[in-house]
Scaffold this motif. Sequence first.
Motif, PDB file in Angstrom:
ATOM      1  N   VAL A  48       0.840  -1.204   0.000  1.00  0.00           N
ATOM      2  CA  VAL A  48       0.000   0.000   0.000  1.00  0.00           C
ATOM      3  C   VAL A  48       0.875   1.254   0.000  1.00  0.00           C
ATOM      4  N   GLN A  49       1.918   1.266   0.815  1.00  0.00           N
ATOM      5  CA  GLN A  49       2.832   2.409   0.839  1.00  0.00           C
ATOM      6  C   GLN A  49       3.483   2.632  -0.518  1.00  0.00           C
ATOM      7  N   ALA A  50       3.930   1.576  -1.154  1.00  0.00           N
ATOM      8  CA  ALA A  50       4.584   1.698  -2.460  1.00  0.00           C
ATOM      9  C   ALA A  50       3.635   2.313  -3.480  1.00  0.00           C
ATOM     10  N   ASP A  51       2.361   1.917  -3.413  1.00  0.00           N
ATOM     11  CA  ASP A  51       1.389   2.513  -4.326  1.00  0.00           C
ATOM     12  C   ASP A  51       1.243   4.011  -4.093  1.00  0.00           C
ATOM     13  N   TRP A  52       1.157   4.418  -2.847  1.00  0.00           N
ATOM     14  CA  TRP A  52       1.002   5.860  -2.560  1.00  0.00           C
ATOM     15  C   TRP A  52       2.258   6.633  -2.903  1.00  0.00           C
ATOM     16  N   TRP A  53       3.416   6.104  -2.554  1.00  0.00           N
ATOM     17  CA  TRP A  53       4.674   6.837  -2.721  1.00  0.00           C
ATOM     18  C   TRP A  53       5.196   6.835  -4.149  1.00  0.00           C
ATOM     19  N   PHE A  54       5.016   5.742  -4.858  1.00  0.00           N
ATOM     20  CA  PHE A  54       5.635   5.612  -6.175  1.00  0.00           C
ATOM     21  C   PHE A  54       4.627   5.521  -7.319  1.00  0.00           C
ATOM     22  N   THR A  55       3.661   4.630  -7.204  1.00  0.00           N
ATOM     23  CA  THR A  55       2.737   4.405  -8.315  1.00  0.00           C
ATOM     24  C   THR A  55       1.852   5.618  -8.566  1.00  0.00           C
ATOM     25  N   THR A  56       1.265   6.174  -7.521  1.00  0.00           N
ATOM     26  CA  THR A  56       0.352   7.306  -7.704  1.00  0.00           C
ATOM     27  C   THR A  56       1.022   8.493  -8.403  1.00  0.00           C
ATOM     28  N   PRO A  57       2.214   8.928  -7.965  1.00  0.00           N
ATOM     29  CA  PRO A  57       2.839  10.044  -8.702  1.00  0.00           C
ATOM     30  C   PRO A  57       3.133   9.709 -10.165  1.00  0.00           C
ATOM     31  N   THR A  58       3.570   8.475 -10.433  1.00  0.00           N
ATOM     32  CA  THR A  58       3.895   8.133 -11.820  1.00  0.00           C
ATOM     33  C   THR A  58       2.639   8.033 -12.685  1.00  0.00           C
ATOM     34  N   VAL A  59       1.523   7.648 -12.080  1.00  0.00           N
ATOM     35  CA  VAL A  59       0.258   7.595 -12.816  1.00  0.00           C
ATOM     36  C   VAL A  59      -0.125   8.990 -13.304  1.00  0.00           C
ATOM     37  N   VAL A  60       0.231  10.010 -12.552  1.00  0.00           N
ATOM     38  CA  VAL A  60      -0.036  11.398 -12.944  1.00  0.00           C
ATOM     39  C   VAL A  60       1.038  11.886 -13.924  1.00  0.00           C
ATOM     40  N   ILE A  61       2.283  11.563 -13.649  1.00  0.00           N
ATOM     41  CA  ILE A  61       3.403  12.041 -14.469  1.00  0.00           C
ATOM     42  C   ILE A  61       3.330  11.510 -15.892  1.00  0.00           C
ATOM     43  N   GLN A  62       2.974  10.245 -16.065  1.00  0.00           N
ATOM     44  CA  GLN A  62       2.971   9.631 -17.391  1.00  0.00           C
ATOM     45  C   GLN A  62       2.108  10.392 -18.407  1.00  0.00           C
ATOM     46  N   PRO A  63       0.819  10.580 -18.170  1.00  0.00           N
ATOM     47  CA  PRO A  63       0.036  11.297 -19.192  1.00  0.00           C
ATOM     48  C   PRO A  63       0.445  12.774 -19.312  1.00  0.00           C
ATOM     49  N   PHE A  64       0.819  13.389 -18.211  1.00  0.00           N
ATOM     50  CA  PHE A  64       1.225  14.795 -18.230  1.00  0.00           C
ATOM     51  C   PHE A  64       2.436  14.993 -19.141  1.00  0.00           C
ATOM     52  N   THR A  65       3.486  14.208 -18.931  1.00  0.00           N
ATOM     53  CA  THR A  65       4.686  14.354 -19.761  1.00  0.00           C
ATOM     54  C   THR A  65       4.426  13.884 -21.186  1.00  0.00           C
ATOM     55  N   GLY A  66       3.613  12.857 -21.338  1.00  0.00           N
ATOM     56  CA  GLY A  66       3.292  12.369 -22.687  1.00  0.00           C
ATOM     57  C   GLY A  66       2.566  13.422 -23.516  1.00  0.00           C
ATOM     58  N   ILE A  67       1.585  14.074 -22.925  1.00  0.00           N
ATOM     59  CA  ILE A  67       0.841  15.125 -23.632  1.00  0.00           C
ATOM     60  C   ILE A  67       1.756  16.306 -23.954  1.00  0.00           C
ATOM     61  N   LEU A  68       2.591  16.697 -22.991  1.00  0.00           N
ATOM     62  CA  LEU A  68       3.519  17.801 -23.244  1.00  0.00           C
ATOM     63  C   LEU A  68       4.492  17.475 -24.372  1.00  0.00           C
ATOM     64  N   MET A  69       4.996  16.243 -24.413  1.00  0.00           N
ATOM     65  CA  MET A  69       5.905  15.857 -25.501  1.00  0.00           C
ATOM     66  C   MET A  69       5.182  15.857 -26.839  1.00  0.00           C
TER      67      MET A  69
END
Length: 157
Positions: A48-69
Amino acid sequence: MSFLILKLIHILSAIILFGVGLGTVFYKIMADHSGNHAAIAMTSRHVVQADWWFTTPTVVIQPFTGILMARQLAMPLSDDWLLLTAILYVLTGLCWLPVVYLQIRMRDIANAALAKNQPLPPRYRYYSLIWMWLGVPAFFAMVGITTLMVFHGSLWS
């Protein structure tokens, strides 16, 4: 932000997303199969901690950076490969949301059973089985997304 910086962030977050996902699956399955109640409870907390600390931010970062690129390259988001990537990403998200709920429930069940010195109830195993099977389409969707990212120019030419 420069394209190369966006690309670096995008690739690193993809590595983290995929790596943490595989790591949590491996350690949770190993803990569950060990039968060691304390290990199961601790691993469930860490998943659960790994999901909050690592997965959740990357779930946001992926589409954000993809759209910007895509915007920097003047690439329409309706391109076939980008559209397919978005569909696979949504599929992954639709699997991930119930997985997060199940992980929290399993963590709570394991902690409560450990505190009461009771065996894990059958509901834990049931949730664990659903959790695992939701991971199968999410895993293959992530492999598909990665494949599209690497080969997008050559797949449709």
